[in-house]
Design a protein around this motif. Sequence first.
Motif, PDB file in Angstrom:
ATOM      1  N   VAL A   1       0.843  -1.200   0.000  1.00 19.27           N
ATOM      2  CA  VAL A   1       0.000   0.000   0.000  1.00 19.27           C
ATOM      3  C   VAL A   1       0.879   1.252   0.000  1.00 19.27           C
ATOM      4  O   VAL A   1       0.564   2.230  -0.658  1.00 19.27           O
ATOM      5  CB  VAL A   1      -0.941  -0.002   1.224  1.00 19.27           C
ATOM      6  CG1 VAL A   1      -1.759   1.264   1.291  1.00 19.27           C
ATOM      7  CG2 VAL A   1      -1.837  -1.230   1.193  1.00 19.27           C
ATOM      8  N   ASN A   2       1.987   1.203   0.734  1.00 19.37           N
ATOM      9  CA  ASN A   2       2.917   2.337   0.770  1.00 19.37           C
ATOM     10  C   ASN A   2       4.340   1.825   1.006  1.00 19.37           C
ATOM     11  O   ASN A   2       4.531   0.688   1.425  1.00 19.37           O
ATOM     12  CB  ASN A   2       2.504   3.370   1.828  1.00 19.37           C
ATOM     13  CG  ASN A   2       2.486   2.806   3.229  1.00 19.37           C
ATOM     14  OD1 ASN A   2       3.370   2.035   3.614  1.00 19.37           O
ATOM     15  ND2 ASN A   2       1.488   3.169   4.000  1.00 19.37           N
ATOM     16  N   PRO A   3       5.345   2.673   0.757  1.00 17.30           N
ATOM     17  CA  PRO A   3       6.743   2.247   0.913  1.00 17.30           C
ATOM     18  C   PRO A   3       7.122   1.841   2.334  1.00 17.30           C
ATOM     19  O   PRO A   3       8.089   1.103   2.523  1.00 17.30           O
ATOM     20  CB  PRO A   3       7.536   3.483   0.476  1.00 17.30           C
ATOM     21  CG  PRO A   3       6.619   4.228  -0.431  1.00 17.30           C
ATOM     22  CD  PRO A   3       5.240   3.992   0.117  1.00 17.30           C
ATOM     23  N   ASN A   4       6.382   2.307   3.328  1.00 17.99           N
ATOM     24  CA  ASN A   4       6.707   1.934   4.712  1.00 17.99           C
ATOM     25  C   ASN A   4       6.569   0.440   4.948  1.00 17.99           C
ATOM     26  O   ASN A   4       7.249  -0.116   5.813  1.00 17.99           O
ATOM     27  CB  ASN A   4       5.829   2.709   5.697  1.00 17.99           C
ATOM     28  CG  ASN A   4       6.206   4.173   5.750  1.00 17.99           C
ATOM     29  OD1 ASN A   4       7.329   4.540   5.451  1.00 17.99           O
ATOM     30  ND2 ASN A   4       5.260   5.008   6.129  1.00 17.99           N
ATOM     31  N   GLN A   5       5.706  -0.224   4.206  1.00 20.97           N
ATOM     32  CA  GLN A   5       5.581  -1.674   4.334  1.00 20.97           C
ATOM     33  C   GLN A   5       6.879  -2.362   3.913  1.00 20.97           C
ATOM     34  O   GLN A   5       7.264  -3.374   4.497  1.00 20.97           O
ATOM     35  CB  GLN A   5       4.413  -2.195   3.494  1.00 20.97           C
ATOM     36  CG  GLN A   5       3.060  -1.870   4.080  1.00 20.97           C
ATOM     37  CD  GLN A   5       1.948  -2.428   3.221  1.00 20.97           C
ATOM     38  OE1 GLN A   5       1.823  -2.072   2.046  1.00 20.97           O
ATOM     39  NE2 GLN A   5       1.151  -3.304   3.802  1.00 20.97           N
ATOM     40  N   CYS A   6       7.544  -1.822   2.920  1.00 15.04           N
ATOM     41  CA  CYS A   6       8.823  -2.377   2.484  1.00 15.04           C
ATOM     42  C   CYS A   6       9.878  -2.193   3.564  1.00 15.04           C
ATOM     43  O   CYS A   6      10.698  -3.073   3.796  1.00 15.04           O
ATOM     44  CB  CYS A   6       9.280  -1.701   1.195  1.00 15.04           C
ATOM     45  SG  CYS A   6       8.192  -2.013  -0.201  1.00 15.04           S
TER      46      CYS A   6
END
Length: 169
Positions: A141-146
């Motif tokens: 959903v967003n880069p923070n998940q990575c």
Amino acid sequence: MNYIPHIFILLGIVGVSKAHHFIKVVILAGLGLAGLWMVHMLAQDYGHINNSGGGGGGGGKAFGKRSIDSPKQNEINWEFILSRDPARCARSFICQLAAQDEEQLDEVGNNILKLTRLSAQKDSWASKQLLEALKYGESAVNPNQCMKLYKFCPYSSQTMTSLLKFFGG
């Protein structure tokens, strides 16, 4: 009553506790430096592909430098980079770029994603790792998940892109 042995035991326990935290800090610092080194090597490859010189100064062959006269100078050496990336910053970088909308990415981000997608089509260990990072990023959903998946790499894609621009020319 003699409290001296109790005081030494207490000081010993406190010392071991403090040393444990110090060791964690040293390990995390080492992983951070490894991640920065990996981004530097990626920047050199990216710079050579864009014919911008690749940064890093000096024209001599120093320890850790690779020759730009290799037959595959228009490819990023993902096997070399990923095998020396204990913090998995390269995978985190690719994942974070894939998680962003393409309209939000600058030229460097778009170029890295294109080069990664081309490299991921090959049949090698590195291409499988890249494909995994790409797929996870595209479904995120967003880069923070990575950043949560690759938790040992403390750098955001913006920081790594800035480093690529700095070292890559």
